[in-house]
Design a protein around this motif. Structure first.
Motif, short mmCIF file in Angstrom:
data_model
loop_
_atom_site.label_atom_id
_atom_site.label_comp_id
_atom_site.label_asym_id
_atom_site.label_seq_id
_atom_site.Cartn_x
_atom_site.Cartn_y
_atom_site.Cartn_z
N HIS A 61 19.59 51.31 33.72
CA HIS A 61 18.40 50.33 34.17
C HIS A 61 18.73 50.00 35.50
CE1 HIS A 61 21.61 47.87 32.30
NE2 HIS A 61 21.20 47.06 33.14
N HIS A 62 19.87 50.35 36.23
CA HIS A 62 20.07 49.84 37.51
C HIS A 62 19.77 50.81 38.52
CE1 HIS A 62 23.89 47.78 35.50
NE2 HIS A 62 22.89 46.92 36.03
N VAL A 63 19.25 52.09 38.14
CA VAL A 63 18.66 52.99 39.25
C VAL A 63 17.78 52.35 40.06
CG1 VAL A 63 17.63 55.22 39.40
CG2 VAL A 63 19.31 55.09 37.65
N GLY A 64 17.96 52.63 41.50
CA GLY A 64 17.26 52.06 42.33
C GLY A 64 17.75 50.75 42.84
N GLN A 65 18.79 50.02 42.37
CA GLN A 65 19.36 48.67 42.76
C GLN A 65 20.69 48.98 43.69
OE1 GLN A 65 19.72 45.85 39.71
NE2 GLN A 65 18.46 46.78 38.36
N SER A 66 20.85 47.90 44.46
CA SER A 66 21.99 48.01 45.35
C SER A 66 23.24 48.36 44.77
CB SER A 66 21.84 46.84 46.11
OG SER A 66 23.19 46.35 46.70
N LYS A 67 24.02 49.55 45.12
CA LYS A 67 25.43 49.64 44.56
C LYS A 67 26.33 48.47 44.71
CE LYS A 67 25.60 54.66 45.01
NZ LYS A 67 26.32 55.68 45.62
N ALA A 68 26.36 47.80 45.83
CA ALA A 68 27.27 46.75 46.07
C ALA A 68 26.66 45.43 45.26
CB ALA A 68 27.18 46.25 47.62
N LYS A 69 25.43 45.20 44.84
CA LYS A 69 25.32 43.97 44.19
C LYS A 69 25.67 44.19 42.97
CE LYS A 69 22.52 41.90 47.67
NZ LYS A 69 21.55 41.47 48.58
N VAL A 70 25.05 45.55 42.21
CA VAL A 70 25.28 45.85 40.76
C VAL A 70 26.78 45.85 40.55
CG1 VAL A 70 24.74 47.40 38.86
CG2 VAL A 70 22.97 46.99 40.52
N ALA A 71 27.45 46.45 41.37
CA ALA A 71 28.85 46.53 41.30
C ALA A 71 29.38 45.27 41.06
CB ALA A 71 29.70 47.18 42.37
N ARG A 72 29.03 44.29 41.83
CA ARG A 72 29.66 42.94 42.12
C ARG A 72 29.19 42.17 40.28
NH1 ARG A 72 27.09 38.14 42.49
NH2 ARG A 72 28.49 36.27 43.13
N GLU A 73 28.00 42.40 40.09
CA GLU A 73 27.57 41.77 38.82
C GLU A 73 28.60 42.17 37.54
OE1 GLU A 73 23.54 42.42 39.23
OE2 GLU A 73 23.26 40.96 40.95
N ALA A 74 28.75 43.68 37.61
CA ALA A 74 29.19 44.30 36.59
C ALA A 74 30.78 44.00 36.36
CB ALA A 74 29.02 45.86 36.94
N VAL A 75 31.43 43.68 37.64
CA VAL A 75 32.79 42.96 37.59
C VAL A 75 32.84 41.52 37.20
CG1 VAL A 75 34.65 42.73 39.00
CG2 VAL A 75 33.57 45.07 38.93
N LEU A 76 31.79 40.66 37.74
CA LEU A 76 32.14 39.33 37.42
C LEU A 76 31.72 39.36 35.80
CD1 LEU A 76 30.00 37.78 40.46
CD2 LEU A 76 32.45 37.88 39.90
#
Ligand SMILES: Nc1ncnc2c1ncn2[C@@H]1O[C@H](COP(=O)(O)OP(=O)(O)OP(=O)(O)O)[C@@H](O)[C@H]1O
Ligand SMILES: [Zn+2]
Length: 624
Positions: A61-76
């Protein structure tokens, strides 16, 4: 177990990570689990389906979203107390200047291209911030450490140029599958679906090689009232039949070569018109509109299809591309993640291979060649990410004596899969960190300033916003704060031959090239040369200099450019007739050789100062 000193350093460290792809996702996770608490992360890309198999911070469901931002959210989610600042941006943009880089204790790269790596290297040098550089290619990987004044910089050693092929091999005399893939991608795909007005070397070569009657643009346009199916049939006969017959007329070309066979649709698929009847007519969409092979019931991409099936995929992919992407026709650029584009290119390449007596390959292999893909392995990325963190900790605790460049191998060498090597000293001939001048051989009356700027300064030296000066005279500059008349002057200079510039560039001129953002400068010594070999020196210019020839034998042994997630070595090796795996075996073979020589001083390579070389190259077998 980390020491108290290490833990303290980790806790207060401010880290800049560039790249949130295969290595980046692993690295971010490992950093936070190690205890790092302040991480800034830059990535310019959005998530694609093909990233999901290894970039585990991302979900469908993250396809198309910013890698940097999604990576941040996933780790948080599992470490909510860390500070992660995510930038969905190109690291080359001006906001990331030297002052920005100076905010960090160390920079960690997880990039996939030479250009961005060079840019980060220069900013790290200018800011005086240590850089840990990394890359993986399948089972191979490496982590290198670059500390200004102490070790070589990322650019101390020339990197291999991406593999290129003589144009006439691609347009007229292919002998390997890769030649047919390049033809299918650059000529057929671009001509049918891309920008038809774009100047294309392949076109001009085709025109030169063709008779007057073929000097018109290929009849690859859908005519008014013509069905896409009959257009596709016509394209097939033209490119695989008529064009080959025209080439055969040049009998001299085939005296010492196997002649290609012209292929016509009515011979290969006599009932094709019946088969395709009504399939995509009048906007009718096939059931699975994303894939020609699915529509045709071809299930296994690892199977080599018959010539008949390749012809079907070729025709069907054109039909579906027109049915599903009609608005984009004329602007499409080949994308290895676009299934239809891959199917078209694979089928076209195989049909051309068949005609020239070259073995056909599976879609899987052809996709690898077309996309310069060596399939990434998540485990290698994880190992490399771990090593990056270890090197970062050594830097943060000033434990430089233990810094290591580490190579991850596919097969053990000296019983080791991870091979640590002491970092090299800076190369005193490096044009980046030692500002050693380079030479440029060029025909000063036939080359324009634009050629020097585009083909050398930007493409070869990775200078993005160049200022070109001769003495105190500026010949070229860009920038928002320039006066209008200066912009006009510099733009008009671009189209002048070097000798015709307001301050002429001739044999012996020294040009200075600067980039303010990178805080980079270097001198180019101009050497006039009349003739260049069009095939071997297509730029009509050659960059030379001590830097290119000064490598000590041990430096030459270092893996050129290093393997990278989808880059250098891949670009350099992908696409030969052998399978990618064969190629990797070769790379790995080289690797083993490197290590062999590192430990046993190899007389054949004429290491002049053996003692010094061994000191620098000693493989620390007792590491870790
Ligand atoms: N100039 C740049 N600025 C910021 N990020 C960059 C820049 N160049 C490359 N990157 C990022 O570096 C990352 C490299 O990751 P990786 O090698 O896994 O590539 P990918 O694009 O995710 O995967 P693949 O190439 O296999 O599709 C990418 O996410 C890419 O967006
Ligand atoms: Zn250097």
């Amino acid at each position: 177990m980390a020491s108290a000193e290490e833990l303290a350093a980790i806790k207060k460290a401010k880290i800049l990570m560039v790249g949130a792809g295969g290595i980046g996702c692993e690295l971010l996770k490992t950093l936070v689990l190690t205890g790092f608490r302040d991480i800034h992360l830059i990535d310019m890309d959005t998530i694609e389906v093909s990233n999901l198999n290894r970039q585990f911070l991302f979900r469908k469901h993250h396809v198309g979203q910013s890698k940097a931002k999604v990576a941040r959210e996933a780790v948080l989610k599992f470490r909510p107390d860390v500070n992660i600042v995510a930038y969905h941006a190109n690291v080359k943009s001006t906001e990331f200047n030297v002052e920005f880089f100076q905010n960090f204790h160390v920079v960690l790269n997880g990039l996939d291209n030479l250009d961005a790596r060079r840019h980060v290297n220069r900013l790290c040098l200018a800011a005086g911030v240590p850089l840990v550089e990394s890359g993986t290619t399948g089972y191979l990987g490496q982590v290198t450490v670059h500390i200004k004044g102490k070790t070589e910089c990322y650019e101390c050693q020339p990197k291999p140029a991406p593999k290129t092929y003589p144009i006439c091999t691609i347009t007229s005399t292919p002998s390997k599958p890769v030649h047919c893939v390049v033809w299918a991608k650059e000529l057929a795909f671009t001509r049918l679906f891309g920008d038809k007005n774009q100047a294309n070397d392949l076109d001009s070569q085709t025109k030169e090689a063709s008779s007057a009657s073929e000097q018109q643009v290929l009849p690859l346009e859908l005519q008014e009232g013509e069905s896409v199916a009959s257009f596709a049939f016509r394209v097939f006969d033209y490119v695989f039949g008529h064009n080959i017959e025209a080439a055969l007329k040049n009998e001299d070309a085939w005296k010492s070569r196997r002649k290609p066979v012209p292929l016509y649709l009515n011979k290969i698929l006599p009932n094709i018109a019946e088969e395709f009847k009504g399939s995509c007519e009048n906007g009718a969409r096939p059931e699975n509109s994303c894939s020609a092979m699915s529509v045709l019931g071809l299930k296994n991409p690892q199977e080599v299809w018959s010539i008949e099936d390749n012809a079907r995929v070729f025709l069907k992919s054109i039909e579906i591309l027109y049915a599903t992407k009609s608005k984009a026709i004329g602007t499409l650029v080949f994308d290895k993640d676009d299934q239809l584009a891959v199917e078209f290119v694979s089928a076209a390449a195989n049909i051309r291979s068949y005609s020239f007596g070259i073995p056909m390959l599976s879609l899987f292999d052809l996709k690898g060649i077309a996309g310069n893909i060596v399939h990434a392995i998540a485990t290698t990325n994880a190992i490399i990410a771990g090593l990056i963190v270890l090197e970062a900790i050594k830097i943060l605790t000033s434990d430089f004596n233990h810094s290591r460049m580490t190579y991850c191998l596919e097969h053990p060498s000296k019983k080791l899969l991870l091979m640590p090597v002491e970092p090299f000293e800076p190369n005193s001939s490096c044009y980046v960190c030692s500002q050693t001048p380079l030479s440029l051989e060029v025909n000063t009356s036939k080359s324009k300033l634009r050629d020097v700027v585009e083909k050398i300064v930007k493409a070869k030296l990775s200078v993005h916003s160049p200022v070109i000066m001769q003495g105190s005279n500026i010949l070229y500059e860009t920038g928002e704060d320039l006066e209008k008349d200066m912009v006009l002057l510099y733009t008009s200079n671009l189209d002048k031959f070097l000798v015709d510039l307001p301050t002429p560039i001739t044999n012996g001129t020294v040009l200075s090239v600067e980039d303010f953002q990178q805080e980079f400068s270097c001198n180019l010594h101009i050497k006039h040369r009349d003739e260049f070999d069009e095939e071997k020196e297509p730029d009509g210019m050659i960059l030379t200099g001590k830097w290119l020839t000064s490598q000590t034998p041990e430096q030459q042994l270092n893996v050129p450019g290093g393997p990278t997630e989808g880059n250098n070595v891949v670009e350099a090796v992908a696409g030969e007739t052998k399978t990618i795996n064969d190629e990797l075996q070769e790379v790995d073979g080289d690797f083993a050789e490197i290590l062999e020589v590192n430990t046993v001083a190899d007389k054949k390579r004429k290491i002049q100062d053996e003692e010094q070389a061994q000191k620098r190259m000693r493989v620390s077998l007792d590491e870790r």
